[in-house]
Scaffold this motif. Structure first.
Motif, short mmCIF file in Angstrom:
data_model
loop_
_atom_site.label_atom_id
_atom_site.label_comp_id
_atom_site.label_asym_id
_atom_site.label_seq_id
_atom_site.Cartn_x
_atom_site.Cartn_y
_atom_site.Cartn_z
N GLN A 53 0.85 -1.19 0.00
CA GLN A 53 0.00 0.00 0.00
C GLN A 53 0.89 1.24 0.00
O GLN A 53 1.55 1.53 0.99
CB GLN A 53 -0.92 0.02 1.22
N GLY A 54 0.95 1.95 -1.11
CA GLY A 54 1.74 3.16 -1.16
C GLY A 54 1.12 4.26 -0.33
O GLY A 54 -0.09 4.48 -0.37
N THR A 55 1.95 4.96 0.43
CA THR A 55 1.43 6.00 1.33
C THR A 55 2.12 7.35 1.15
O THR A 55 2.01 8.22 2.00
CB THR A 55 1.60 5.56 2.79
N GLN A 56 2.84 7.51 0.04
CA GLN A 56 3.57 8.77 -0.14
C GLN A 56 2.63 9.89 -0.55
O GLN A 56 1.84 9.75 -1.48
CB GLN A 56 4.66 8.62 -1.20
N GLY A 57 2.71 10.99 0.17
CA GLY A 57 1.95 12.18 -0.19
C GLY A 57 2.84 13.15 -0.94
O GLY A 57 3.99 12.86 -1.24
N PHE A 58 2.30 14.31 -1.23
CA PHE A 58 3.08 15.33 -1.93
C PHE A 58 3.08 16.60 -1.09
O PHE A 58 2.09 16.93 -0.43
CB PHE A 58 2.51 15.62 -3.32
N LYS A 59 4.22 17.28 -1.10
CA LYS A 59 4.26 18.56 -0.40
C LYS A 59 3.54 19.61 -1.24
O LYS A 59 3.52 19.53 -2.47
CB LYS A 59 5.69 18.98 -0.10
N VAL A 60 2.95 20.56 -0.56
CA VAL A 60 2.23 21.63 -1.24
C VAL A 60 3.07 22.90 -1.13
O VAL A 60 3.33 23.39 -0.03
CB VAL A 60 0.84 21.86 -0.62
N GLU A 61 3.51 23.40 -2.27
CA GLU A 61 4.24 24.65 -2.27
C GLU A 61 4.04 25.37 -3.60
O GLU A 61 3.82 24.75 -4.64
CB GLU A 61 5.72 24.44 -1.98
N LEU A 62 4.09 26.66 -3.50
CA LEU A 62 3.95 27.52 -4.67
C LEU A 62 5.29 28.21 -4.90
O LEU A 62 5.82 28.86 -3.99
CB LEU A 62 2.84 28.54 -4.42
#
Length: 383
Positions: free
Chosen positions: A329-338
């Motif tokens: 089960q992949g659990t990697q999220g993504f960082k949010v940046e502008l």
């Protein structure tokens, strides 16, 4: 490599040939994924749309910004199906295209969003981010104009506040102003920036908004803010607060999902984008991912629709996809940046925002050259 028999495809299928799609391919191969990859896109080309801001002023041409992907696909061992997507079936396991059906074991949707063109008279406006053709139209119109009013603005998706791309419009606005000054023609033109919000570009952060509005005042750019747009005519912009003349209108509408979503069972957000979770999975479907402008993701209301964000989402989707193929089960999220450099031909303003801080650096030539250097490095990956 290019395929002629779409029905023979399997493995991983990626829809699109933009930032999110190509980053997904790169990360998959970099992480050692050896599964077959098929890219479905009308052309084996990357169109580097951030560079279109420099086309009106002559700093870039079509040839500078269109990168053939044949060599990249060969290096990545990718099969290209030259087609447009028309729909999905079997819970995403079959992609319907203009060249036939393309089955898959894993699907990554990175086909971009679609501009909402419901405003009456929108055919009188040029939408810059529609592509290189649009930027060339702006260039040609500017060359032919002897004077007049140029109106620049953007709207939003009322049901999806984050589905907006306003940053490039500030760049076209300031770039045109600088170009006209260089040509000794600025005094013949009136520049007007319009937006239904009192704080245009609020997703960039309050510091950035204050800087942008101050720059407009300093450059003699008029503003028409806080009034909903009613329609465009051939020679004017009409808002609920009144109308004003315009000889050239540049307008960026809000974004929604691609038209082919209507021929699928994909879950959608209120604004018409593909509903995804924090791991870029499409809600309720197995091994179907979305990255970039096509998706609606959980996160802060200022989460940008920009190439950098698509790249970050592609990294997460690729990691989770590899885990899925391995039975984990992949659990990697993504960082949010502008991260963006608001450019004006020979100088730029760096705007950065994440969940901890906001940063706006004063305009400098260094930032302009940094933007050009990033473009060169980025495109080198695909040449």
């Amino acid at each position: 490599m290019s395929g002629t028999n779409p029905s023979a495809a399997g493995g991983i299928v990626v829809l699109g040939a933009g930032f999110g799609a190509l980053s997904t391919v790169r990360v998959l191969r970099k992480q050692g994924c050896m599964a077959p990859i098929t890219v479905v896109a009308p052309r084996a080309e990357l169109h580097y749309l951030p560079g279109t801001i420099w086309i009106p002023g002559g700093l870039r041409t079509r040839e500078d910004l269109v990168v053939p992907l044949g060599k990249f696909f060969q290096r990545m061992n990718v099969r290209h199906v030259a087609a447009s997507v028309t729909g999905l079936s079997d819970d995403g396991r079959v992609v319907r295209t203009t060249a036939g059906d393309v089955p898959n074991d894993v699907l990554v949707i990175a086909s971009g969003g679609r501009f909402i063109k419901k405003l009456p008279g929108i055919e009188h406006a040029i939408t810059p981010c529609e592509g290189i053709d649009a930027a060339e139209r702006i260039r040609d119109r500017l060359r032919a104009m002897q004077g007049g009013t140029i109106a620049v603005g953007f709207g939003a998706n009322p049901k999806e506040p984050s589905a907006v791309r306003g940053g490039p419009m500030f760049e076209f606005l300031f770039g045109i102003d600088e170009q006209l000054r260089r040509e000794g023609r600025r005094e013949r033109f009136k520049l007007v920036f319009f937006n239904p919000s009192e704080q245009p570009g609020a997703r960039l952060g309050p510091k950035a908004v204050a800087h942008l509005l101050a720059t407009m005042r300093r450059r003699g750019i008029e503003t028409r803010l806080g009034h909903k747009m009613v329609r465009f005519d051939a020679d004017q912009v009409v808002t609920e607060g009144g109308a004003f003349a315009a000889d050239l209108i540049l307008f960026m509408p809000g974004l929604t999902g691609p038209a082919w979503l209507d021929q699928s069972t994909l879950p959608r957000s209120p604004g018409g984008l593909i509903a995804a979770d924090a791991h870029c999975r499409v809600a309720g479907l197995e091994r179907v991912y979305v990255v970039g402008d096509s998706g609606s993701f959980p996160g802060p209301d200022w989460m940008p629709k920009q190439a950098h964000m698509a790249d970050l989402q592609a990294e997460a989707a690729a990691a989770n996809l590899i885990a899925d193929l391995a039975g984990r089960q992949g659990t990697q999220g993504f960082k949010v940046e502008l991260v963006c450099i608001i450019d004006a031909i020979d100088h730029g303003t760096l705007v950065f925002r994440n969940e901890r801080r906001q940063l706006v650096l004063p305009p400098s030539r260094v930032m302009h050259w940094a933007k050009r250097a990033f473009e060169r490095r980025y495109l080198a990956m695909y040449r």
